[in-house]
Design an enzyme around this catalytic site. Structure first.
Site, short mmCIF file in Angstrom:
data_model
loop_
_atom_site.label_atom_id
_atom_site.label_comp_id
_atom_site.label_asym_id
_atom_site.label_seq_id
_atom_site.Cartn_x
_atom_site.Cartn_y
_atom_site.Cartn_z
N TYR A 1 -7.94 2.96 3.99
CA TYR A 1 -7.14 2.30 5.05
C TYR A 1 -6.07 3.06 5.78
CZ TYR A 1 -3.21 -0.83 6.12
OH TYR A 1 -1.95 -1.23 6.44
N LYS A 2 -5.37 4.26 5.05
CA LYS A 2 -4.36 4.81 5.71
C LYS A 2 -4.37 6.31 5.49
CE LYS A 2 -0.05 3.93 3.84
NZ LYS A 2 1.23 3.39 3.42
N ASP B 1 -26.15 31.51 14.10
CA ASP B 1 -25.66 31.19 12.71
C ASP B 1 -25.97 32.47 11.45
OD1 ASP B 1 -24.34 29.92 10.39
OD2 ASP B 1 -25.84 28.37 10.52
N HIS C 1 4.47 -11.87 3.50
CA HIS C 1 4.11 -10.41 4.01
C HIS C 1 5.07 -10.43 5.55
CE1 HIS C 1 1.63 -7.63 5.92
NE2 HIS C 1 0.91 -7.23 4.75
N GLY C 2 5.18 -9.20 5.95
CA GLY C 2 5.94 -8.95 7.07
C GLY C 2 5.11 -9.76 8.21
N ASP C 3 5.68 -10.06 9.42
CA ASP C 3 4.87 -10.48 10.51
C ASP C 3 3.71 -9.63 11.18
OD1 ASP C 3 6.90 -9.54 11.73
OD2 ASP C 3 7.55 -11.40 12.65
N SER D 1 0.74 -1.12 -0.05
CA SER D 1 0.07 -0.01 -0.02
C SER D 1 0.84 1.29 -0.02
CB SER D 1 -0.77 -0.14 1.25
OG SER D 1 0.07 0.06 2.66
N GLY E 1 9.35 -0.73 11.07
CA GLY E 1 8.40 0.24 12.01
C GLY E 1 8.96 1.51 12.15
#
Ligand code: SPV
Ligand code: MG
Length: 670
Positions: free
Chosen positions: A281-282, A442, A327-329, A247, A362
Site C-alpha cells: 500500500y505504501k 546483450d 479515522h481521519g476524514d 499503517s 498532511g
C-alpha cells in the site's frame, strides 16, 4: 482558561452518603469519585488551573483533592456561609480567583463524558450543555432558547425549552457580564437564589448558545437513585470499544492527538497494519509489524494492540465488533475510499458508529515521509530489504529498470482494486534492457563501470531494492570485485548464470552457441563471491541454464543443489518455453529436497502464470525482466515514424504525454 467547580452545597438529598464528606467525593465507580473523574477529564483537556469552592467538610475535600496528585493547580475558596447561601454566593467569592479569563463553570455533582467537554471547547462560543433528546425534567434546569441563544435558565420554564445541565463554557466577555450581575445580587443581599437568576437579567447582553449533547452522559447526582443510574451508565461507557488502524511507522503529534481523541470514546484497540499490507500500500516499513505493535502498546490511551492483516478492516471488525471506528476524514476520497465504504457497511450491520476527525497531519506526514524515503534509499537500508521482503511476503515481484525514469515507474506505479493495492517490491537491472538502452547487444559488451552508472542513476531517484543481472559474473577474480562494489552501492542481490565464454541472451536458446560452465567452476565462483561480501544482507543467486540449453531436468536439479551447497542465497531457474510445465516440475522437485532456498523465475515466455500460482508452487521472486523496454521502444519508434510521414509533429501529439505532464512527472526536490 480556568475551571470553577462549585462544591459548597450540602448534598442533603444523598442521605448517609454525605454524613462525613461532601457529595462530590461519592464513589461512582470502583476507581472514581465524582470529583476525581472531573479533575482527570479537565487535566486531560489541558485545563490545569482549577478553582474549587468548598463548604461543609471543606478540609476533607481539600486533603482528598490534593491526595489525588494530579497535574493540576488547585485553588480552594471556602464559602463560610454555605448553610445560608446558594452557589451564587460561592461564585461571587471565587470571582477574583478567575480574573479576566475564559472559564469552564460546573457544579461539583456533575458527571459527564469527555466528549461533552470536547464538543464544548470546540464550539468557539460561550455555551451551556443542553439535550434535545432528554425529557424536560420537572424539577431541574431547563434553558429557554431563542435564535440559538439561551435567554432564560431555571426550573420553572417549559416553553421553547430544552433540558439543561449546569456546565458552561464562558468566554471572558460573558463571564464578566454574568459575574457583574452576580456581584450586584450578592452585594444587595440576594445570596440564596440560583446564579442563573442573575443571568436571566443580563441574557440580552450575555450571549450563551445551547450546546446539544444529545444522548451523551452529563447529569447531576442529587439522590442515591441518580447515583445508581449514573454509575450504571458509566459502567456501560467503560465497556465501549474503539478501533483504529495505523499503517505508520513514524508517529507525529497528529497521530497522538487522534489517539487521545479516540481513547475518550472508549477502550482503544489499535490495529497495526501487517508488513505485507504496508509494503503493497505504501512503502517498505522502517520497522517490522512486531516493533510497530510494541510502539503503539506503549502509548497512553491505547488499551490493546492487534495486527490488521489486510487493508480491509473486515476480519478485525468481525472479530472485535467495536462500538466505534475512528479515522481521519482524509479517507473519504482516493485509494482508501473503498476501504471506508466497506467499514461503513459493516458498522451498519452490527450497529457500530464511524467517527471521523478532521485530518490535519498532511504536511507533517509528507515531511516525515520524505525523510523516511531518504533513509530507505541509503545503501545499508536498501540492501537488506530484499531478504526481508522475501521473509515477510513469501513472494516478491520485481520489474526491470534501466534508467532513472524507468526506475521511477518501478518505484511509483501502484494500482488499487477492491480495497487492495499492488506495487512492485524490487527492480531488476537487466543486462538485456541496459544494453538495449545503450544500443548494444546483450553479450557482456557493456562494461561493469557503465552498468554501475545505470544503477547509480536508478538509485538516485528510488528507494526499492535492486536485483542486478550480473550475466556470467565474468572471471572469478573479477566477480569478487563486482560483489564488493554492488554491496557497497546498496544493491540487494546479483544473479549470475552458469555459462562461460561469449554469453548471449538466454532467449536465443540453442539457436546460438553457448557454453554452460561446469558445476565445479561455477560453485567456486559462487563461493568466492560469498567470501568477498561484507554483510549478511547481500544475496548471490545462481541462475541455471540447463533447461534453456536443453540439458534436462536432472542436470538442472543437480546444479541447483550443488550451487546452493556452494553458498548461493537463491536459485533462478530459467526456461524459454511458453508452457510452464518444466518450470513447475523443477520447482516441485527442488522443493521436495530444499524447502527454504528462495527460487526466482523470469516468466517472459511462460507469461500466463499468475503470481499466486507461482506462490503456491513455492516460488519466491518473480521478475518481469523486460516489459518496460519492450513497451517503450515501439512507442518511440511509432512517434518517429508518424512525424516522418506527416512532416510535422501534430499527429504524434495525439499519443504523446503533454509537456505539462512530463515536467511535473518528476517533482523538484523529490
Ligand atoms: C535479462 O533481462 O537480461 C535476462 C533475463 O537475463 S532473460 O532476458 O530472460 O535472459
Ligand atoms: Mg541478462
Amino acid at each position: 482558561m480556568k475551571a470553577l467547580i462549585l462544591n459548597s452545597g450540602m448534598g442533603s438529598r444523598m442521605g448517609d452518603l454525605t454524613n462525613t464528606q461532601p457529595k462530590c467525593m461519592t464513589e461512582i465507580s470502583p476507581q472514581e469519585t465524582i470529583i476525581s473523574r472531573q479533575l482527570k477529564i479537565l487535566a486531560d483537556f489541558g485545563i490545569l488551573d482549577i478553582v474549587i469552592t468548598t463548604g461543609m467538610f471543606s478540609e476533607t475535600l481539600v486533603n482528598y483533592c490534593n491526595s489525588l496528585d494530579l497535574p493540576v493547580q488547585l485553588t480552594f475558596v471556602k464559602n463560610e456561609k454555605f448553610r445560608d447561601t446558594n452557589y451564587i454566593y460561592s461564585i461571587y467569592l471565587a470571582g477574583n480567583e478567575i480574573g479576566k479569563e475564559d472559564v469552564l463553570l460546573l457544579h461539583g455533582d456533575l458527571v459527564f463524558e469527555g466528549q461533552v467537554l470536547e464538543q464544548m471547547l470546540a464550539a468557539g462560543t460561550s455555551c451551556m450543555a443542553v439535550s434535545s433528546r432528554a425529557e424536560l425534567p420537572e424539577k431541574d434546569f431547563k434553558a429557554v432558547i431563542r435564535d440559538n441563544q439561551i435567554v432564560k435558565v431555571g426550573i420553572q420554564f417549559f416553553n421553547n425549552a430544552l433540558a439543561a445541565q449546569p456546565l458552561y463554557y464562558l468566554q471572558k466577555e460573558e463571564w464578566k457580564t454574568w459575574l457583574g450581575k452576580i456581584t450586584e445580587f450578592c452585594e444587595s443581599g440576594r445570596c440564596s437564589v440560583y446564579a442563573e437568576e442573575a443571568f436571566n437579567e443580563v441574557s440580552g447582553e450575555c450571549f450563551i448558545s445551547p450546546l446539544d449533547i444529545k444522548d451523551a452522559l452529563c447529569r447531576e447526582v442529587d439522590t442515591p437513585e441518580d447515583l445508581l443510574q449514573v454509575s450504571g451508565k458509566l459502567a456501560e461507557l467503560e465497556r465501549r470499544t474503539v478501533y483504529m488502524c495505523f499503517s505508520t511507522d513514524m508517529l507525529h503529534s497528529g497521530h497522538i492527538a487522534l489517539i487521545k481523541k479516540a481513547a475518550r470514546l472508549g477502550k482503544l484497540i489499535v490495529g497495526v497494519l501487517s508488513d505485507e499490507a504496508v509494503i503493497s500500500y505504501k512503502r517498505f516499513p522502517l520497522m517490522p509489524c512486531r516493533e510497530r505493535m510494541a510502539l503503539f502498546s506503549n502509548i497512553a490511551g491505547v488499551y490493546r494492540v492487534v495486527e490488521q492483516k489486510t487493508l480491509s478492516y473486515r476480519e478485525n471488525l468481525e472479530r472485535l465488533q467495536p462500538d466505534f471506528v475512528v479515522h481521519g476524514d482524509d479517507w473519504k476520497q482516493g485509494i482508501q475510499k473503498p476501504i471506508r465504504d466497506e467499514v461503513v457497511d459493516m458498522l451498519v450491520s452490527y450497529g457500530g458508529k464511524l467517527v471521523e476527525f478532521p485530518y490535519s497531519g498532511g504536511k507533517k506526514y509528507a515531511e516525515l515521509e520524505k525523510r523516511a524515503r531518504a533513509e530507505l534509499s541509503l545503501p545499508d537500508m536498501r540492501r537488506s530489504r530484499l531478504k526481508k521482503a522475501i521473509e515477510m511476503k513469501g513472494l516478491v515481484t520485481a520489474i526491470e529498470a534501466h534508467s532513472g525514469i524507468t526506475g521511477l515507474i518501478a518505484e511509483k506505479t501502484m494500482v488499487s482494486e477492491e480495497g487492495k493495492s499492488y506495487q512492485f517490491d524490487a527492480m531488476w537491472v537487466s543486462s538485456l534492457c541496459d544494453s538495449t538502452a545503450k544500443g548494444k547487444p546483450d553479450i557482456e559488451l557493456v562494461d561493469m563501470t557503465s552498468r554501475f552508472r545505470t544503477i547509480d542513476d536508478i538509485m538516485e531517484v528510488t528507494t526499492k531494492p535492486i536485483i542486478f543481472d550480473g550475466d556470467t559474473g565474468g572471471l572469478t577474480e573479477h566477480f569478487v570485485y563486482t560483489v564488493k562494489t554492488l554491496e557497497r552501492m546498496g544493491v540487494s542481490a546479483v544473479i549470475i548464470e552458469d555459462k562461460t565464454g561469449l554469453k548471449k541472451n538466454s532467449l536465443f536458446g540453442t539457436d546460438v552457441v553457448q557454453t554452460q560452465d561446469s558445476i565445479e567452476n561455477f560453485s567456486e565462483k559462487i563461493h568466492a563471491g560469498k567470501m568477498a561480501q561484507k554483510t549478511a544482507d547481500f544475496m548471490i543467486i545462481a541462475r541455471i541454464e540447463s533447461l534453456i540449453l536443453e540439458r534436462g531436468m536432472e542436470d538442472a536439479l543437480k546444479r541447483a543443489h550443488a550451487f546452493s551447497k556452494a553458498g548461493a542465497d537463491g536459485i533462478m531457474i530459467h526456461s524459454r518455453k511458453k508452457d510452464p510445465g518444466e518450470i513447475f516440475e523443477f520447482v516441485e522437485k527442488f522443493r521436495r529436497v530444499d524447502a527454504v532456498t528462495p527460487i526466482v523465475v523470469v516468466p517472459t515466455s511462460f507469461n500466463t502464470v499468475t503470481e499466486e500460482e507461482f506462490r503456491k508452487k513455492g516460488v519466491n521472486v518473480v521478475i518481469y525482466a523486460n516489459q518496460l523496454t519492450r513497451s517503450g521502444f515501439p512507442a518511440m519508434q511509432k512517434a518517429a515514424k508518424v512525424i516522418l510521414k506527416n512532416h510535422r509533429a501534430k499527429e504524434a501529439d495525439d499519443f504523446c504525454m503533454p509537456i505539462q505532464e512530463i515536467i511535473t512527472l518528476i517533482p523538484e526536490g523529490d
